[in-house]
Motif scaffolding. Structure first.
Motif, PDB file in Angstrom:
ATOM      1  N   LEU A  11       0.845  -1.184   0.000  1.00 63.15           N
ATOM      2  CA  LEU A  11       0.000   0.000   0.000  1.00 63.15           C
ATOM      3  C   LEU A  11       0.888   1.244   0.000  1.00 63.15           C
ATOM      4  O   LEU A  11       1.810   1.347   0.823  1.00 63.15           O
ATOM      5  CB  LEU A  11      -0.897  -0.009   1.230  1.00 63.15           C
ATOM      6  N   VAL A  12       0.610   2.161  -0.902  1.00 69.82           N
ATOM      7  CA  VAL A  12       1.406   3.381  -0.999  1.00 69.82           C
ATOM      8  C   VAL A  12       0.471   4.550  -1.310  1.00 69.82           C
ATOM      9  O   VAL A  12      -0.564   4.372  -1.965  1.00 69.82           O
ATOM     10  CB  VAL A  12       2.493   3.228  -2.085  1.00 69.82           C
ATOM     11  N   GLN A  13       0.846   5.723  -0.854  1.00 67.01           N
ATOM     12  CA  GLN A  13       0.045   6.914  -1.126  1.00 67.01           C
ATOM     13  C   GLN A  13       0.300   7.429  -2.541  1.00 67.01           C
ATOM     14  O   GLN A  13       1.371   7.180  -3.107  1.00 67.01           O
ATOM     15  CB  GLN A  13       0.379   8.005  -0.107  1.00 67.01           C
ATOM     16  N   PRO A  14      -0.659   8.125  -3.107  1.00 66.73           N
ATOM     17  CA  PRO A  14      -0.419   8.742  -4.431  1.00 66.73           C
ATOM     18  C   PRO A  14       0.839   9.604  -4.403  1.00 66.73           C
ATOM     19  O   PRO A  14       1.088  10.331  -3.433  1.00 66.73           O
ATOM     20  CB  PRO A  14      -1.676   9.589  -4.634  1.00 66.73           C
ATOM     21  N   GLY A  15       1.618   9.491  -5.470  1.00 69.35           N
ATOM     22  CA  GLY A  15       2.885  10.193  -5.549  1.00 69.35           C
ATOM     23  C   GLY A  15       4.061   9.407  -5.012  1.00 69.35           C
ATOM     24  O   GLY A  15       5.216   9.811  -5.202  1.00 69.35           O
ATOM     25  N   GLY A  16       3.779   8.298  -4.373  1.00 65.54           N
ATOM     26  CA  GLY A  16       4.841   7.483  -3.788  1.00 65.54           C
ATOM     27  C   GLY A  16       5.485   6.546  -4.793  1.00 65.54           C
ATOM     28  O   GLY A  16       5.165   6.553  -5.988  1.00 65.54           O
ATOM     29  N   SER A  17       6.393   5.725  -4.287  1.00 67.84           N
ATOM     30  CA  SER A  17       7.159   4.806  -5.126  1.00 67.84           C
ATOM     31  C   SER A  17       7.162   3.405  -4.523  1.00 67.84           C
ATOM     32  O   SER A  17       7.059   3.240  -3.305  1.00 67.84           O
ATOM     33  CB  SER A  17       8.609   5.285  -5.252  1.00 67.84           C
ATOM     34  N   LEU A  18       7.298   2.445  -5.396  1.00 66.61           N
ATOM     35  CA  LEU A  18       7.506   1.054  -5.004  1.00 66.61           C
ATOM     36  C   LEU A  18       8.467   0.427  -6.006  1.00 66.61           C
ATOM     37  O   LEU A  18       8.508   0.827  -7.175  1.00 66.61           O
ATOM     38  CB  LEU A  18       6.194   0.261  -5.010  1.00 66.61           C
ATOM     39  N   ARG A  19       9.179  -0.574  -5.540  1.00 70.05           N
ATOM     40  CA  ARG A  19      10.043  -1.348  -6.418  1.00 70.05           C
ATOM     41  C   ARG A  19       9.646  -2.805  -6.322  1.00 70.05           C
ATOM     42  O   ARG A  19       9.781  -3.426  -5.270  1.00 70.05           O
ATOM     43  CB  ARG A  19      11.505  -1.188  -6.034  1.00 70.05           C
ATOM     44  N   LEU A  20       9.158  -3.345  -7.435  1.00 67.62           N
ATOM     45  CA  LEU A  20       8.808  -4.750  -7.493  1.00 67.62           C
ATOM     46  C   LEU A  20      10.017  -5.560  -7.954  1.00 67.62           C
ATOM     47  O   LEU A  20      10.801  -5.097  -8.788  1.00 67.62           O
ATOM     48  CB  LEU A  20       7.647  -4.986  -8.451  1.00 67.62           C
ATOM     49  N   SER A  21      10.128  -6.757  -7.409  1.00 62.72           N
ATOM     50  CA  SER A  21      11.174  -7.694  -7.827  1.00 62.72           C
ATOM     51  C   SER A  21      10.515  -8.995  -8.237  1.00 62.72           C
ATOM     52  O   SER A  21       9.459  -9.367  -7.728  1.00 62.72           O
ATOM     53  CB  SER A  21      12.157  -7.959  -6.687  1.00 62.72           C
ATOM     54  N   TYR A 109       6.114 -18.359 -18.884  1.00 63.55           N
ATOM     55  CA  TYR A 109       5.947 -18.648 -17.465  1.00 63.55           C
ATOM     56  C   TYR A 109       5.404 -17.420 -16.747  1.00 63.55           C
ATOM     57  O   TYR A 109       5.734 -16.277 -17.112  1.00 63.55           O
ATOM     58  CB  TYR A 109       7.275 -19.064 -16.836  1.00 63.55           C
ATOM     59  N   TRP A 110       4.629 -17.672 -15.693  1.00 66.03           N
ATOM     60  CA  TRP A 110       4.001 -16.596 -14.916  1.00 66.03           C
ATOM     61  C   TRP A 110       4.301 -16.743 -13.426  1.00 66.03           C
ATOM     62  O   TRP A 110       4.369 -17.868 -12.912  1.00 66.03           O
ATOM     63  CB  TRP A 110       2.484 -16.625 -15.100  1.00 66.03           C
ATOM     64  N   GLY A 111       4.411 -15.607 -12.767  1.00 64.66           N
ATOM     65  CA  GLY A 111       4.461 -15.601 -11.316  1.00 64.66           C
ATOM     66  C   GLY A 111       3.049 -15.574 -10.746  1.00 64.66           C
ATOM     67  O   GLY A 111       2.056 -15.528 -11.482  1.00 64.66           O
ATOM     68  N   GLN A 112       2.977 -15.555  -9.424  1.00 63.56           N
ATOM     69  CA  GLN A 112       1.676 -15.622  -8.743  1.00 63.56           C
ATOM     70  C   GLN A 112       1.058 -14.245  -8.546  1.00 63.56           C
ATOM     71  O   GLN A 112      -0.123 -14.140  -8.209  1.00 63.56           O
ATOM     72  CB  GLN A 112       1.834 -16.314  -7.381  1.00 63.56           C
ATOM     73  N   GLY A 113       1.842 -13.201  -8.744  1.00 61.12           N
ATOM     74  CA  GLY A 113       1.329 -11.843  -8.628  1.00 61.12           C
ATOM     75  C   GLY A 113       1.596 -11.216  -7.279  1.00 61.12           C
ATOM     76  O   GLY A 113       1.709 -11.909  -6.266  1.00 61.12           O
ATOM     77  N   THR A 114       1.690  -9.897  -7.283  1.00 63.85           N
ATOM     78  CA  THR A 114       1.830  -9.135  -6.043  1.00 63.85           C
ATOM     79  C   THR A 114       0.906  -7.925  -6.122  1.00 63.85           C
ATOM     80  O   THR A 114       0.825  -7.260  -7.158  1.00 63.85           O
ATOM     81  CB  THR A 114       3.295  -8.719  -5.803  1.00 63.85           C
ATOM     82  N   GLN A 115       0.206  -7.653  -5.043  1.00 61.31           N
ATOM     83  CA  GLN A 115      -0.791  -6.594  -5.023  1.00 61.31           C
ATOM     84  C   GLN A 115      -0.129  -5.238  -4.798  1.00 61.31           C
ATOM     85  O   GLN A 115       0.686  -5.070  -3.876  1.00 61.31           O
ATOM     86  CB  GLN A 115      -1.818  -6.850  -3.923  1.00 61.31           C
ATOM     87  N   VAL A 116      -0.498  -4.282  -5.625  1.00 61.48           N
ATOM     88  CA  VAL A 116      -0.097  -2.889  -5.445  1.00 61.48           C
ATOM     89  C   VAL A 116      -1.373  -2.067  -5.287  1.00 61.48           C
ATOM     90  O   VAL A 116      -2.258  -2.115  -6.142  1.00 61.48           O
ATOM     91  CB  VAL A 116       0.719  -2.373  -6.646  1.00 61.48           C
ATOM     92  N   THR A 117      -1.452  -1.347  -4.185  1.00 61.06           N
ATOM     93  CA  THR A 117      -2.607  -0.499  -3.916  1.00 61.06           C
ATOM     94  C   THR A 117      -2.130   0.926  -3.688  1.00 61.06           C
ATOM     95  O   THR A 117      -1.287   1.165  -2.817  1.00 61.06           O
ATOM     96  CB  THR A 117      -3.391  -0.995  -2.694  1.00 61.06           C
ATOM     97  N   VAL A 118      -2.660   1.845  -4.490  1.00 55.57           N
ATOM     98  CA  VAL A 118      -2.309   3.258  -4.369  1.00 55.57           C
ATOM     99  C   VAL A 118      -3.539   3.994  -3.850  1.00 55.57           C
ATOM    100  O   VAL A 118      -4.555   4.101  -4.548  1.00 55.57           O
ATOM    101  CB  VAL A 118      -1.851   3.846  -5.717  1.00 55.57           C
ATOM    102  N   SER A 119      -3.436   4.477  -2.625  1.00 56.67           N
ATOM    103  CA  SER A 119      -4.585   5.086  -1.971  1.00 56.67           C
ATOM    104  C   SER A 119      -4.122   6.059  -0.904  1.00 56.67           C
ATOM    105  O   SER A 119      -3.112   5.811  -0.241  1.00 56.67           O
ATOM    106  CB  SER A 119      -5.463   4.004  -1.345  1.00 56.67           C
ATOM    107  N   PRO A 120      -4.873   7.169  -0.706  1.00 57.66           N
ATOM    108  CA  PRO A 120      -4.498   8.128   0.348  1.00 57.66           C
ATOM    109  C   PRO A 120      -4.527   7.492   1.726  1.00 57.66           C
ATOM    110  O   PRO A 120      -5.313   6.580   1.982  1.00 57.66           O
ATOM    111  CB  PRO A 120      -5.551   9.226   0.211  1.00 57.66           C
TER     112      PRO A 120
END
Length: 120
Positions: A11-21, A109-120
């Motif tokens: 979970l990240v706020q709008p304007g924020g950053s995340l790094r997926l691996s 091939y596919w991974g299982q997925g990771t949830q990204v939520t952008v919300s105040p």
């Protein structure tokens, strides 16, 4: 056994950053193009970013150009997605995909997925 394991979502706020691996195992990672897809609730899965097998070529969906960066480390068998300036519309499950084609056929091939939520 082929595995693609995504991490880094959250979970990240709008304007924020995340790094997926996405850590790969069970196949010759450097022979595969790598892609990140995402799927939001009620929507089709869409291609977000693509990187060639040796990392010399990248492509992005128009909706993320200038904000997301895909990269890979073939020594670590890992692909990354750096996501900056996140907006609520980026909320989705993000999937890692490995693809190659040779004379024996196509391999996907596919991974299982990771949830990204952008919300105040």
């Amino acid at each position: 056994q082929v595995q693609l394991v995504e991490s880094g979502g959250g979970l990240v706020q709008p304007g924020g950053s995340l790094r997926l691996s996405c850590a790969a195992s069970g196949f010759t990672f450097s022979n595969y193009a790598m892609k990140w897809y995402r799927q939001a609730p009620g929507k089709e899965r869409e291609l977000v970013a693509h990187i060639s097998s040796v990392g010399g070529s990248t492509n992005y969906a128009d909706s993320v150009k200038g904000r997301f960066t895909i990269s890979r480390d073939n020594a670590k068998n890992t692909v990354y997605l750096q996501m900056n300036s996140l907006i609520p519309e980026d909320t989705a499950v993000y999937y890692c995909n490995a693809f190659t084609r040779n004379i024996l056929g196509a391999y996907n091939y596919w991974g299982q997925g990771t949830q990204v939520t952008v919300s105040p």
